[in-house]
Design a protein around this motif. Structure first.
Motif, PDB file in Angstrom:
ATOM      1  N   LEU A   1       0.674  -1.170   0.010  1.00  0.00           N
ATOM      2  CA  LEU A   1       0.030   0.079  -0.266  1.00  0.00           C
ATOM      3  C   LEU A   1       0.996   1.403  -0.024  1.00  0.00           C
ATOM      4  CD1 LEU A   1      -2.807  -1.091   2.485  1.00  0.00           C
ATOM      5  CD2 LEU A   1      -2.869  -0.868  -0.135  1.00  0.00           C
ATOM      6  N   SER A   2       1.923   1.254   0.455  1.00  0.00           N
ATOM      7  CA  SER A   2       2.917   2.206   0.492  1.00  0.00           C
ATOM      8  C   SER A   2       3.433   2.867  -0.863  1.00  0.00           C
ATOM      9  CB  SER A   2       4.425   1.999   1.277  1.00  0.00           C
ATOM     10  OG  SER A   2       5.252   1.078   0.669  1.00  0.00           O
ATOM     11  N   ARG A   3       2.948   1.994  -1.931  1.00  0.00           N
ATOM     12  CA  ARG A   3       3.475   2.312  -3.325  1.00  0.00           C
ATOM     13  C   ARG A   3       2.391   3.386  -3.913  1.00  0.00           C
ATOM     14  NH1 ARG A   3       3.469  -3.916  -5.453  1.00  0.00           N
ATOM     15  NH2 ARG A   3       5.132  -4.625  -3.910  1.00  0.00           N
ATOM     16  N   TYR A   4       1.414   3.826  -3.148  1.00  0.00           N
ATOM     17  CA  TYR A   4       0.258   4.514  -3.822  1.00  0.00           C
ATOM     18  C   TYR A   4       0.042   5.492  -2.797  1.00  0.00           C
ATOM     19  CZ  TYR A   4      -0.439   0.305  -6.457  1.00  0.00           C
ATOM     20  OH  TYR A   4      -0.174  -0.833  -7.320  1.00  0.00           O
ATOM     21  N   PRO A   5      -0.556   6.900  -3.338  1.00  0.00           N
ATOM     22  CA  PRO A   5      -0.737   8.068  -2.676  1.00  0.00           C
ATOM     23  C   PRO A   5      -1.998   8.057  -1.767  1.00  0.00           C
ATOM     24  CG  PRO A   5      -1.253   8.549  -4.776  1.00  0.00           C
ATOM     25  CD  PRO A   5      -0.669   7.052  -4.763  1.00  0.00           C
ATOM     26  N   PHE A   6      -2.255   7.252  -0.936  1.00  0.00           N
ATOM     27  CA  PHE A   6      -3.623   7.024  -0.295  1.00  0.00           C
ATOM     28  C   PHE A   6      -3.487   8.463   0.559  1.00  0.00           C
ATOM     29  CE2 PHE A   6      -3.136   2.784  -1.372  1.00  0.00           C
ATOM     30  CZ  PHE A   6      -4.218   2.507  -2.166  1.00  0.00           C
ATOM     31  N   ASP A   7      -4.761   8.956   0.778  1.00  0.00           N
ATOM     32  CA  ASP A   7      -5.014   9.996   1.791  1.00  0.00           C
ATOM     33  C   ASP A   7      -5.273   9.371   3.046  1.00  0.00           C
ATOM     34  OD1 ASP A   7      -5.196  12.584   0.302  1.00  0.00           O
ATOM     35  OD2 ASP A   7      -6.557  11.491  -0.884  1.00  0.00           O
ATOM     36  N   TYR A   8      -5.787   8.032   3.078  1.00  0.00           N
ATOM     37  CA  TYR A   8      -5.939   7.381   4.374  1.00  0.00           C
ATOM     38  C   TYR A   8      -6.229   6.069   3.978  1.00  0.00           C
ATOM     39  CZ  TYR A   8     -10.746   7.717   3.122  1.00  0.00           C
ATOM     40  OH  TYR A   8     -12.039   7.593   2.410  1.00  0.00           O
ATOM     41  N   ILE A   9      -5.993   5.031   5.188  1.00  0.00           N
ATOM     42  CA  ILE A   9      -6.216   3.831   5.026  1.00  0.00           C
ATOM     43  C   ILE A   9      -7.115   3.430   6.107  1.00  0.00           C
ATOM     44  CG2 ILE A   9      -5.373   1.425   5.173  1.00  0.00           C
ATOM     45  CD1 ILE A   9      -2.547   2.632   3.862  1.00  0.00           C
ATOM     46  N   ILE A  10      -8.091   2.617   5.927  1.00  0.00           N
ATOM     47  CA  ILE A  10      -9.169   2.176   6.890  1.00  0.00           C
ATOM     48  C   ILE A  10      -8.837   0.768   7.257  1.00  0.00           C
ATOM     49  CG2 ILE A  10     -11.389   1.458   7.770  1.00  0.00           C
ATOM     50  CD1 ILE A  10     -12.384   3.646   5.698  1.00  0.00           C
ATOM     51  N   GLY A  11      -8.506   0.442   8.618  1.00  0.00           N
ATOM     52  CA  GLY A  11      -8.077  -0.801   9.000  1.00  0.00           C
ATOM     53  C   GLY A  11      -9.204  -1.673   9.726  1.00  0.00           C
ATOM     54  N   SER A  12      -9.596  -2.802   9.159  1.00  0.00           N
ATOM     55  CA  SER A  12     -10.875  -3.452   9.574  1.00  0.00           C
ATOM     56  C   SER A  12     -10.765  -4.995   9.872  1.00  0.00           C
ATOM     57  CB  SER A  12     -12.107  -3.233   8.506  1.00  0.00           C
ATOM     58  OG  SER A  12     -12.291  -1.896   8.243  1.00  0.00           O
ATOM     59  N   VAL A  13     -11.095  -5.268  11.158  1.00  0.00           N
ATOM     60  CA  VAL A  13     -10.705  -6.687  11.194  1.00  0.00           C
ATOM     61  C   VAL A  13     -12.381  -7.379  10.968  1.00  0.00           C
ATOM     62  CG1 VAL A  13     -10.748  -8.535  13.148  1.00  0.00           C
ATOM     63  CG2 VAL A  13      -9.421  -6.175  13.306  1.00  0.00           C
ATOM     64  N   HIS A  14     -12.266  -8.250   9.625  1.00  0.00           N
ATOM     65  CA  HIS A  14     -13.193  -8.863   9.097  1.00  0.00           C
ATOM     66  C   HIS A  14     -13.193 -10.218   9.252  1.00  0.00           C
ATOM     67  CE1 HIS A  14     -13.112  -5.434   6.188  1.00  0.00           C
ATOM     68  NE2 HIS A  14     -14.616  -5.526   6.873  1.00  0.00           N
ATOM     69  N   GLN A  15     -12.053 -11.012   9.986  1.00  0.00           N
ATOM     70  CA  GLN A  15     -11.900 -12.339  10.296  1.00  0.00           C
ATOM     71  C   GLN A  15     -11.266 -12.485  11.483  1.00  0.00           C
ATOM     72  OE1 GLN A  15     -10.336 -15.057   7.313  1.00  0.00           O
ATOM     73  NE2 GLN A  15     -11.404 -13.801   5.671  1.00  0.00           N
ATOM     74  N   THR A  16     -11.564 -13.448  12.553  1.00  0.00           N
ATOM     75  CA  THR A  16     -10.945 -13.821  13.599  1.00  0.00           C
ATOM     76  C   THR A  16     -11.068 -15.414  13.611  1.00  0.00           C
ATOM     77  OG1 THR A  16     -12.884 -13.934  15.059  1.00  0.00           O
ATOM     78  CG2 THR A  16     -11.819 -11.955  14.860  1.00  0.00           C
ATOM     79  N   LEU A  17     -10.016 -16.017  14.053  1.00  0.00           N
ATOM     80  CA  LEU A  17      -9.616 -17.478  14.194  1.00  0.00           C
ATOM     81  C   LEU A  17     -10.204 -18.058  12.706  1.00  0.00           C
ATOM     82  CD1 LEU A  17     -11.423 -17.778  17.947  1.00  0.00           C
ATOM     83  CD2 LEU A  17      -8.916 -17.657  17.040  1.00  0.00           C
TER      84      LEU A  17
END
Length: 270
Positions: free
Chosen positions: A101-117
Motif C-alpha cells: 500500500l505504500s506504493r500509492y498516494p492514499f489519503d488514508y487507510i481504514i483498518g478493519s478486522v473482518h476475520q478472527t480465528l
C-alpha cells in the motif's frame, strides 16, 4: 463540515455502481468531501483474486487508484475526492500490506478486522454450540486484533469496531468490559480515529458501529471520531450523517476528523 470516508463500488464484487456514481451521490447529499475506500485485494494469497465476491483482484488496485485520482481532478472545485482504501488486518501479513500500500498516494487507510480465528466476523454459524466462556474468548480475540491494528501504524482510521454484532446481536451482551476498555485506551494512545459507521442497518443488529455506549467511552478516553456510511450502493452515501453528528454533540464531541495526505484534519461538527 460534511464528509463520508467509507464507500465501495463494483470492484469489490459485492457493491453496486461505479466510483463516479458515489461522487455524484456525495454532491447530491451536500458533502464537501467524499472518500473512496474500496476493499484491498487479499495480498497474502497467491491467487490473483481468491474471493471475487469480497475484494478486488490484485491487478485492479493500480486501476482503482488511477481512476480515483482522475476523478479527483475532474471534480476539483465541486467536491474534494479523497483516495482511501479499506484494508483487512492480518497480523501475519502486516509487512506485506504495508509495503504494497505504500506504493500509492492514499489519503488514508481504514483498518478493519473482518476475520478472527479464520472465520468471518459476520458468519452467524460461528456462534453455534459455543459455551459462554468460548463466546468471551471469541470476542476478546476480536478486540485483541483491533488493538494490534491500532498499534500497527498502517492505519489512520479503524473501521466498524463492534461490527461482529452485525449478524449476531447478542454479541453486545457478551461481557468483556476489560477488553473493550483496554482497546479504547490503546486507540487513543495511538492517535488513530474510529469511524461511526451507519451500515449496521443493513445487518441483523441494526444501528451503528460502534454503539452509543462505546462512543461515550471513546469520548472519555479522547478517541478521535470520523464518519463513514460504508455505502455499497450510491443511495447510502452520507446516510444518517446529521443524526450521527447530533448524537456526538450530545455525548460531548464538538469536532470530528478526516484525513488528507495522511494528515488529520479536525473540523467542527455540522
Amino acid at each position: 463540515m460534511k464528509f463520508d470516508l467509507h464507500t465501495h463500488h463494483f470492484r469489490c464484487g459485492h457493491a453496486d455502481g461505479n466510483i463516479r456514481d458515489y461522487i455524484e451521490a456525495g454532491i447530491a447529499a451536500g458533502l464537501q468531501v467524499i472518500g473512496i475506500s474500496d476493499h484491498t485485494p487479499f495480498f497474502g494469497h497467491e491467487e490473483e483474486q481468491p474471493f471475487p465476491g469480497i475484494a478486488m483482484a490484485k491487478s485492479e488496485l493500480a486501476h482503482y487508484v488511477e481512476e480515483v485520482l482522475q476523478l479527483k481532478k475532474e471534480y476539483d472545485g465541486r467536491i474534494d475526492v479523497l483516495l482511501g482504501i479499506e484494508s483487512d488486518f492480518f497480523p501475519e501479513h502486516g509487512a506485506l500490506y504495508t509495503e504494497t500500500l505504500s506504493r500509492y498516494p492514499f489519503d488514508y487507510i481504514i483498518g478493519s478486522v473482518h476475520q478472527t480465528l479464520g472465520v468471518s466476523i459476520f458468519n452467524k454459524n460461528r456462534w453455534k454450540g459455543l459455551s459462554p466462556q468460548e463466546k468471551v474468548m471469541h470476542k476478546e480475540e476480536y478486540y485483541a486484533l483491533i488493538r494490534q491494528s491500532a498499534r500497527h501504524g498502517l492505519f489512520q482510521i479503524l473501521g466498524h469496531i463492534d461490527a461482529m454484532k452485525g449478524n449476531y446481536p447478542s454479541f453486545s451482551d457478551i461481557m468483556t468490559e476489560e477488553a473493550l476498555e483496554e482497546t479504547l485506551k490503546v486507540i487513543a494512545e495511538c492517535g488513530v480515529a474510529i469511524e461511526i459507521n451507519t451500515s449496521g442497518k443493513t445487518k441483523l443488529s441494526g444501528g451503528w458501529y460502534p454503539s452509543h455506549a462505546i462512543l461515550e467511552r471513546a469520548f472519555h478516553y479522547g478517541v478521535n471520531v470520523t464518519f463513514g456510511s460504508d455505502s455499497h450502493v450510491p443511495s447510502r452515501v452520507g446516510d444518517e450523517l446529521m443524526e450521527v453528528a447530533a448524537v456526538l454533540k450530545e455525548i460531548g464531541y464538538t469536532e470530528w476528523v478526516y484525513y488528507k495526505q495522511k494528515q488529520k484534519v479536525s473540523v467542527p461538527l455540522p
